[in-house]
Design a protein around this motif. Structure first.
Motif, short mmCIF file in Angstrom:
data_model
loop_
_atom_site.label_atom_id
_atom_site.label_comp_id
_atom_site.label_asym_id
_atom_site.label_seq_id
_atom_site.Cartn_x
_atom_site.Cartn_y
_atom_site.Cartn_z
N MET A 1 0.83 -1.20 0.00
CA MET A 1 0.00 0.00 0.00
C MET A 1 0.86 1.26 0.00
O MET A 1 1.85 1.33 0.73
N TRP B 1 -1.38 -0.83 -4.22
CA TRP B 1 -2.64 -0.10 -4.17
C TRP B 1 -2.46 1.25 -3.48
O TRP B 1 -1.73 1.36 -2.50
N VAL C 1 -4.08 4.25 -1.31
CA VAL C 1 -5.15 4.47 -0.34
C VAL C 1 -5.08 5.91 0.16
O VAL C 1 -4.04 6.56 0.07
N TRP D 1 -4.59 -1.81 4.87
CA TRP D 1 -4.77 -2.85 3.86
C TRP D 1 -6.23 -3.00 3.48
O TRP D 1 -7.12 -2.95 4.33
#
Length: 285
Positions: free
Chosen positions: A60, A85, A87, A115
């Motif tokens: 992340m 990813w 976030v 997560w």
């Protein structure tokens, strides 16, 4: 060569040198400020990629400039970032204060603790040849990843740093544990049961102690002039994963990883010091 999947932390490191630490309410000047990519997960991924590994990074990053820089760095090493990813958090940061040769480090996990539930861990791990893990993300994610790996007979490498009170039942699910000698003393005894094939205790200039079903064997260090030991442990883990997915036996894989870790200490910086495969091949024995 098989697919190496690294599930772990992605940070940016900010360092500065100080003559003295500030007192409460005091502002002092630092020097030689450095900003560089880090995080044990990303470090391991870069180490494996520089040695020719087929690497996927799972982690992340925040929706900030540091996250963009961290992603660009992973891309620059041809690491698969499909499952990195973004976030709505800050990217993980490590703030390193260097005073007279000693380091004081403050880590703000940021996105590393955020997560996503929808992350397709089972699909990711099912297609891996080996899974590489550390302890800089939520333990629940690491534990779930290990359980999935067991379902698909995917070997796991776990660097228990930073060390914690890990359940013995969890440790015995790991295929290869890679603590340093300080961390090893803090782990439970009798780990070598169930699915654990080996515990590889890294000892810096003293090499590596291999604990497996045959007993305890010592792999001597590769002699180098040390400039900076930062990232040596991450290099060892990444290199060990490359060696195992290349078909080396345990002893040869440890020797390969040991050499890679040693060579990483001859240059300044964690990722910048990590050797390429050609450097290992040219270094001799």
């Amino acid at each position: 060569m098989g697919k190496i999947v690294v599930i772990g932390s992605i940070n940016m490191d900010i360092s500065t040198e100080l003559h003295d630490l500030p007192q409460i309410g005091e502002t002092i000047k630092g020097s030689n400020v450095g900003i560089s990519p880090g995080g044990k997960g990303a470090n391991q991924a870069v180490a494996a990629a520089k040695l020719g590994g087929d690497v996927m990074m799972v982690g992340m990053i925040g929706d900030d400039a540091f996250g963009a820089d961290a992603l660009a760095n992973l891309n620059s090493h041809c690491i698969d970032v499909t499952n990195v990813w973004t976030v709505p958090e800050t990217t993980g940061l490590a703030m390193i204060l260097r005073e007279n040769g000693d380091n004081r480090i403050i880590v703000a996990p940021g996105a590393n603790n955020a997560w996503l539930d929808e992350l397709p861990l089972e699909t990711i791990i099912a297609n891996a040849s080996i899974l590489l893990l550390q302890n800089e993300i939520p333990f629940t994610v690491t534990e779930k990843a290990v359980d999935i790996a067991r379902l698909y007979d995917v070997p796991t490498i776990f660097d228990p740093a930073p060390v914690d009170q890990f359940p013995l039942s969890f440790l015995r699910k790991i295929t290869y544990l890679t603590p340093n000698e300080t961390e090893f003393k803090q782990l439970p005894e009798d780990i070598l049961q169930d699915e654990t094939k080996a515990v590889l205790v890294t000892q810096g200039k003293n090499g590596v102690e291999v604990h497996d079903e045959s007993g305890v064997n010592h792999v001597p260090a590769f002699p180098v002039d040390v400039a900076d030991s930062t990232g040596a442990g991450d290099t060892f883990n990444g290199a060990f994963a490359v060696a195992m997915t290349s078909g080396k036996n345990l002893q040869d894989a440890v020797a390969f990883a040991n050499k890679a870790a040693a060579l990483s200490t001859t240059k300044i910086g964690a990722q910048t010091g990590m050797p390429k495969l050609s450097e290992i091949e040219e270094s001799g024995t």
